[in-house]
Scaffold this active site. Structure first.
Site, PDB file in Angstrom:
ATOM      1  N   GLU A  81       0.837  -1.208   0.000  1.00 48.00           N
ATOM      2  CA  GLU A  81       0.000   0.000   0.000  1.00 48.00           C
ATOM      3  C   GLU A  81       0.870   1.255   0.000  1.00 48.00           C
ATOM      4  OE1 GLU A  81      -2.791  -0.150  -1.040  1.00 48.00           O
ATOM      5  OE2 GLU A  81      -4.346  -0.417   0.473  1.00 48.00           O
TER       6      GLU A  81
ATOM      7  N   THR B 265      -6.317   9.896  -5.693  1.00 49.70           N
ATOM      8  CA  THR B 265      -6.341   9.805  -4.237  1.00 49.70           C
ATOM      9  C   THR B 265      -5.798  11.083  -3.618  1.00 49.70           C
ATOM     10  OG1 THR B 265      -5.989   7.432  -4.424  1.00 49.70           O
ATOM     11  CG2 THR B 265      -5.657   8.382  -2.255  1.00 49.70           C
TER      12      THR B 265
END
Lengths: 306, 306
Positions: free
Chosen positions: B129, B181
């Protein structure tokens, strides 16, 4: 005429991270309330305690609740006589006004043959809280009426979710110092950082999950308030000391009860809870602050008929 | 040498009010990953999909996770060959990078005879991640590995609480628009009002209680986000319309998946979930935005070996 006697429990609102939403009922302290049904539209309030609270119904927390109930039953020739022996000290932060309000609603309903739902009793009782504090909130009323730990997701519209009653002990200390609810309100930040709020609702989620899964370790890890306690605890002498020493003795955690000045701690055993209460007392005795301590299990029932 | 094939599920992070803490696993879409254990210290990544993702281990989400695992096993002559057929579209907000990361950790662990705990797998997967988004978070990894709905009370120190897997259906739509994001992060308010935060954690508490008590009405009443959705939904065309129409069809509620652009809705029956998916598709087709819809039950298991 019918009469009835009640034990109405003290309550802890603002359960650590659960500011404004989570509350818990105690077995100690509690108020005693005795009710008589009258056959005329009249409300008589008597106080047997030493707190010199007003007894005119429109100025008394129990009185205004009973007035609201009588308003609802407009065609009936009935009234209530209530004798209150208050043991939950007003201003302690242990839900004293909520006990009078919820007790009044519960007692009247019992005499009337349980014609109202618990949600309706909360509705009536909130008028008592309004008289006491100026705001119609259910944070203390809900656990007082439902027992255990309750979630007030919203007061208006009313959305109350009884969670459960963990098998835990509560130690509470009421140091005799004055914390005005209005001061406790004013000191709160109106604006907060998103990252702190995220931490807080992570703890709220953990606490609710811990309560419902009977996971005491999770409860313990979640009993952390990063937003309100750091600000409000300044108003309570020796708060940090009480908390630190309680955790050393093995308490799961705790914090300010309501808006203070009382402090509560949760423990897994009666032994730990009693040791915690002793240290609480010792800390305040040492600095000459009069104090009252209480140890009891979490109250799983709410108001009791005796 | 041993080999193994996995179905690695898509996930929904930021479950409405549970921003940054609650996530959920889906049965659709899912990635397929095939693992071979090698007898030399080497990592080979192959992608069979059309997304042109880098396959150098240090630039690939699955690759960096496997590198971390090999680092841990420094004295062993082993390596991994992984073939990925990605069906969870990168950038969809449905946990595409988390699937690669969690799948890599899970697959390697299976080949090694399950020497790591799930918490350790989360730890390894967070490096994936980090490569994908710059932050080592577990919001999607946790539900991918544990299944159902998970609470990430904190990422560091890691505190993950699997809640449960409600018997509900998920409809998800991925409208083919780009929401970076970084934009979704930047648009968020850094400071918020305490009263809004209280409302949010009231909903978080209600949602966790609803999930654990199987109370779908409470889940529905709690699926409200007063802080993030009002800001981020601006980046997603037709968000309000999708939500409104889904609720009209009987969905319990829903919101943005992750940081978008996908939108998900929960429903009690497959019939409702399918109707919701149809209307989602219709809304985007009408304005000429390419879109993909998925209907599945909440995934109660996480990654599956096939």
């Amino acid at each position: 005429m019918k009469n009835i006697k009640l034990q109405v429990p003290g309550t802890v609102a603002n359960l650590v991270c659960g500011f404004d939403i989570l509350g818990m009922a105690l077995n100690e302290p509690f108020d005693e309330m005795e009710f008589k049904l009258l056959d005329e539209r009249k409300i008589i309030i008597r106080h047997e305690d030493e707190f010199h609270l007003p007894t005119e119904p429109e100025k008394n927390v129990a009185g205004v609740v009973l007035q609201k109930i009588l308003e609802k039953l407009e065609n009936q020739n009935i009234g209530f006589e209530v004798t209150i022996n208050k043991k939950i000290k007003p201003g302690s932060g242990l839900g004293s006004s909520a006990a009078s309000a919820a007790g009044a609603a519960f007692g009247a309903n019992e005499l009337l043959g349980n014609i109202f739902s618990k949600e309706e009793l909360v509705y009536f009782a909130m008028f008592g809280e309004e008289l006491a504090s100026g705001s119609r909130h259910a944070d203390n009323i809900a656990p007082c009426l439902f027992g255990g730990i309750t979630l007030v997701k919203s007061s208006e519209p009313m959305d109350i979710i009884p969670l459960s009653s963990p098998d835990l002990y509560v130690s509470a200390v009421h140091p005799q110092v004055e914390v005005k609810t209005s001061d406790a309100r004013q000191i709160l930040k109106k604006n907060i950082q998103m990252k702190d709020a995220v931490k807080q609702w992570g703890n709220v989620a953990g606490l609710v999950a811990g309560i419902l899964k009977n996971d005491n370790k999770l409860i313990s890890r979640s009993l952390e308030d990063v937003l309100v306690e750091p600000v409000r605890s300044i108003l309570i002498p020796k708060f940090d000391e009480v908390k630190k020493q309680s955790l050393v003795l093995g308490a799961l955690g705790g914090g300010i009860s309501g808006s203070g000045p009382s402090i509560f701690m949760l423990s897994e055993t009666k032994e730990i809870a009693e040791k915690v209460a002793e240290i609480m007392q010792k800390i305040y005795n040492e600095i000459g602050i009069e104090n009252y301590v209480y140890v009891s299990k979490i109250n799983d029932q709410g108001i009791r008929i005796v």
